[in-house]
Design a protein around this motif. Sequence first.
Motif, PDB file in Angstrom:
ATOM      1  N   ASN A 296       0.838  -1.199   0.000  1.00  0.00           N
ATOM      2  CA  ASN A 296       0.000   0.000   0.000  1.00  0.00           C
ATOM      3  C   ASN A 296       0.869   1.244   0.000  1.00  0.00           C
TER       4      ASN A 296
ATOM      5  N   PRO B 119       1.680   5.105   0.869  1.00  0.00           N
ATOM      6  CA  PRO B 119       1.347   5.858   2.073  1.00  0.00           C
ATOM      7  C   PRO B 119       0.228   6.867   1.844  1.00  0.00           C
ATOM      8  N   LYS B 120      -0.654   6.967   2.841  1.00  0.00           N
ATOM      9  CA  LYS B 120      -1.748   7.938   2.812  1.00  0.00           C
ATOM     10  C   LYS B 120      -1.357   9.224   3.534  1.00  0.00           C
ATOM     11  N   ARG B 121      -0.205   9.186   4.223  1.00  0.00           N
ATOM     12  CA  ARG B 121       0.328  10.364   4.911  1.00  0.00           C
ATOM     13  C   ARG B 121       1.781  10.527   4.497  1.00  0.00           C
TER      14      ARG B 121
ATOM     15  N   ASP C 156       4.614   8.842   6.381  1.00  0.00           N
ATOM     16  CA  ASP C 156       4.752   7.387   6.284  1.00  0.00           C
ATOM     17  C   ASP C 156       5.579   6.943   5.070  1.00  0.00           C
TER      18      ASP C 156
ATOM     19  N   ASN D 183       0.007  19.597  -1.006  1.00  0.00           N
ATOM     20  CA  ASN D 183       0.316  18.277  -1.558  1.00  0.00           C
ATOM     21  C   ASN D 183       1.820  18.021  -1.698  1.00  0.00           C
TER      22      ASN D 183
ATOM     23  N   GLN E  72       1.796  14.421  -3.060  1.00  0.00           N
ATOM     24  CA  GLN E  72       0.541  13.689  -2.972  1.00  0.00           C
ATOM     25  C   GLN E  72      -0.129  13.707  -4.339  1.00  0.00           C
TER      26      GLN E  72
ATOM     27  N   ASP F 220      -4.816  10.777  -6.421  1.00  0.00           N
ATOM     28  CA  ASP F 220      -5.449   9.642  -5.751  1.00  0.00           C
ATOM     29  C   ASP F 220      -5.333   9.735  -4.226  1.00  0.00           C
ATOM     30  N   GLY F 221      -4.677  10.810  -3.727  1.00  0.00           N
ATOM     31  CA  GLY F 221      -4.524  11.003  -2.294  1.00  0.00           C
ATOM     32  C   GLY F 221      -3.326  10.294  -1.695  1.00  0.00           C
ATOM     33  N   LEU F 222      -2.578   9.550  -2.502  1.00  0.00           N
ATOM     34  CA  LEU F 222      -1.436   8.779  -2.015  1.00  0.00           C
ATOM     35  C   LEU F 222      -0.131   9.539  -2.269  1.00  0.00           C
ATOM     36  N   TRP F 223       0.848   9.272  -1.416  1.00  0.00           N
ATOM     37  CA  TRP F 223       2.121   9.993  -1.470  1.00  0.00           C
ATOM     38  C   TRP F 223       3.190   9.172  -2.171  1.00  0.00           C
ATOM     39  N   ARG F 224       3.935   9.855  -3.041  1.00  0.00           N
ATOM     40  CA  ARG F 224       5.066   9.242  -3.731  1.00  0.00           C
ATOM     41  C   ARG F 224       6.279  10.153  -3.589  1.00  0.00           C
TER      42      ARG F 224
END
Length: 126
Positions: free
Chosen positions: A2, A4-6, A9, A76, A104, A107-111
Amino acid sequence: MNLPKRAEDAHSALAAAFNTGDLATVLSLYDTSGVIVPEPGKPVSGRQEFEEAVKAILAIKGRMEINTVYCLQTGNLAVGRSEWNITDGDEVKVKAKGIELMKQGEDGLWRILIDHAFGAEADLIA
């Protein structure tokens, strides 16, 4: 794996991905339109170069640990400072202090957009 959503993380997610040993899993944590510095003074960008850099890091057999020193976020974007290492038993194969820029996605996910793995070392090389 998964994503990270934050932002805070991202470091632990990257270590967990590295420890799978799977190229696709590690690459999923990066925005490959960015920059990675897998060796001091050797920044690379572009999908193919990212893959080669990650393959070289994965070739260092061992377990990666990443400690987040700080993570500052605005909107973001987030900047993180890390201390990380790759060990094999008692042998420390790589140890460094890095700086990472995370973004961010829609999709709200962090890369990770910029990964300067040695960016916080005393003898910084851009």
